[in-house]
Design an enzyme around this catalytic site. Structure first.
Site: not given
Length: 350
Positions: A135, A170, A172, A257
């Site tokens: 991120h 991931d 996200h 995740d």
């Protein structure tokens, strides 16, 4: 790093981690906690792949290596804030006095792994780092991330003439990695993530800009997506992209995740799925040219099992604490992206 036969060949796995990563402490109750790293190490030990592991100590990234991705003023401000005692950079992202050294060494782990693979020390690498990185934008920390670890490695490879494919599974969307290479034809970025979910980016129509048009591919999966959709994405979207792009190095942002037990997400994968995903990614490049970099994963038991299944598959064993999954949604997303990719290819040929 060069191209060649893409048969899955298994063998020695370089495993890099460092105790400095434990000194990054976002605060009591924060999901990105030091115990995550302990869970990863324990899982890999339990998987019984010790003879295949080649343990190594990662080096810190240099300032010049960081500045391939990050703005110098941002790095100065981040280091100063940490040296002054740290605190919250935003509601999600916090740092402590040990965070700068942890982040710089996390960014150096992928670089060190590449150097070791170049010397023939292993057939693949798994670097267990924290804080995570995907991120982190060129001038902004966010989403638990300070420095974009995979982007720093990919930028170094691109600058020496490599063609780098980043596969980010991931849960996200890796908005920072996408930003770093959105207009860069030397690096292809594929993200398979839950949507809608933080950070709100990663739509199908985000496909790159300028010379990078067509080199960003997003698969925004709905909650509940199972492993069969992820495998279809790799077989029907990522493999054809790799065949045309011809990467000399593949990196994957190995966040776990997307596991069905993760407290921050709603996807439906298991450790068995991550074993299968790892095998598919291994097919995209020759042995000795694959680096996995740890990203998210916030249920400790799931992280333990998923990291173990991933590293075991890299080592050539089939460690499956859970069976793979199928029957959930997500195949329509794969079909939509596959159709879009075909249009992009037709336009480029026309």
């Amino acid at each position: 790093m060069g191209t060649g036969s893409l048969d899955v060949v298994c063998g020695a796995v370089l495993f890099e981690t460092h105790e400095a990563y434990l000194d990054h402490r976002p605060g009591r109750g924060h999901p990105e906690r030091p115990d995550r790293l302990r869970a990863v190490v324990a899982g890999i030990e339990e998987a019984g792949v010790g003879e295949a592991l080649r343990r190594a100590v990662p080096r810190p990234a240099t300032r010049a290596e960081l500045e391939r991705v990050h703005d110098p003023d941002y790095l100065d401000a981040l280091e100063a804030f940490i040296n002054q005692g740290g605190g919250h950079l935003d509601p999600d992202t916090a740092v402590s006095q040990g965070s700068w050294q942890a982040a710089v060494r996390a960014a150096g782990a992928g670089l060190d792994a590449v150097e070791r693979l170049d010397r023939g020390e292993a057939d693949a690498a798994f670097v267990a780092v924290r804080p995570p990185g995907h991120h982190a934008r060129p001038n902004q920390a966010m989403g638990f991330c300070l420095i974009n670890n995979v982007a720093v490695m990919a930028a170094a490879l691109a600058d020496r003439g490599e063609r780098v494919l980043i596969v980010d599974w991931d849960a996200h969307h890796g908005n920072g990695t996408q930003d770093a290479f959105y207009a860069d034809s030397r690096v292809a970025y594929v993200s398979m993530h839950q949507y809608p979910l933080y950070p709100g980016t990663g739509r199908i129509d985000e496909t790159g800009a300028g010379q990078g048009t067509g080199y960003t591919v997003n698969l925004p999966f709905p909650a509940g997506t199972t492993g069969d959709a992820y495998l279809a994405a790799l077989d029907e979207v990522v493999a054809p992209l790799a065949a045309s792009f011809k990467p000399t190095c593949v990196a994957f942002s190995a966040g776990f995740d997307a596991h069905r037990a993760d407290p921050l997400t709603g996807l439906g994968l298991t450790a068995g799925d991550f074993a299968d995903l790892t095998e598919r990614v291994m097919r995209l490049v020759r042995p000795g040219h694959l680096v996995a970099i740890l990203e998210g994963g916030y249920d400790l038991d799931a992280l333990h099992d998923c990291a173990a299944a991933c590293v075991a598959r890299l080592a050539g064993t089939n460690y499956r604490p859970e069976p793979a999954t199928s029957g959930g949604p997500g195949l329509d997303v794969v079909a939509a992206v596959r159709g879009q990719r075909q249009l992009v290819e037709e336009r480029s040929q026309g």
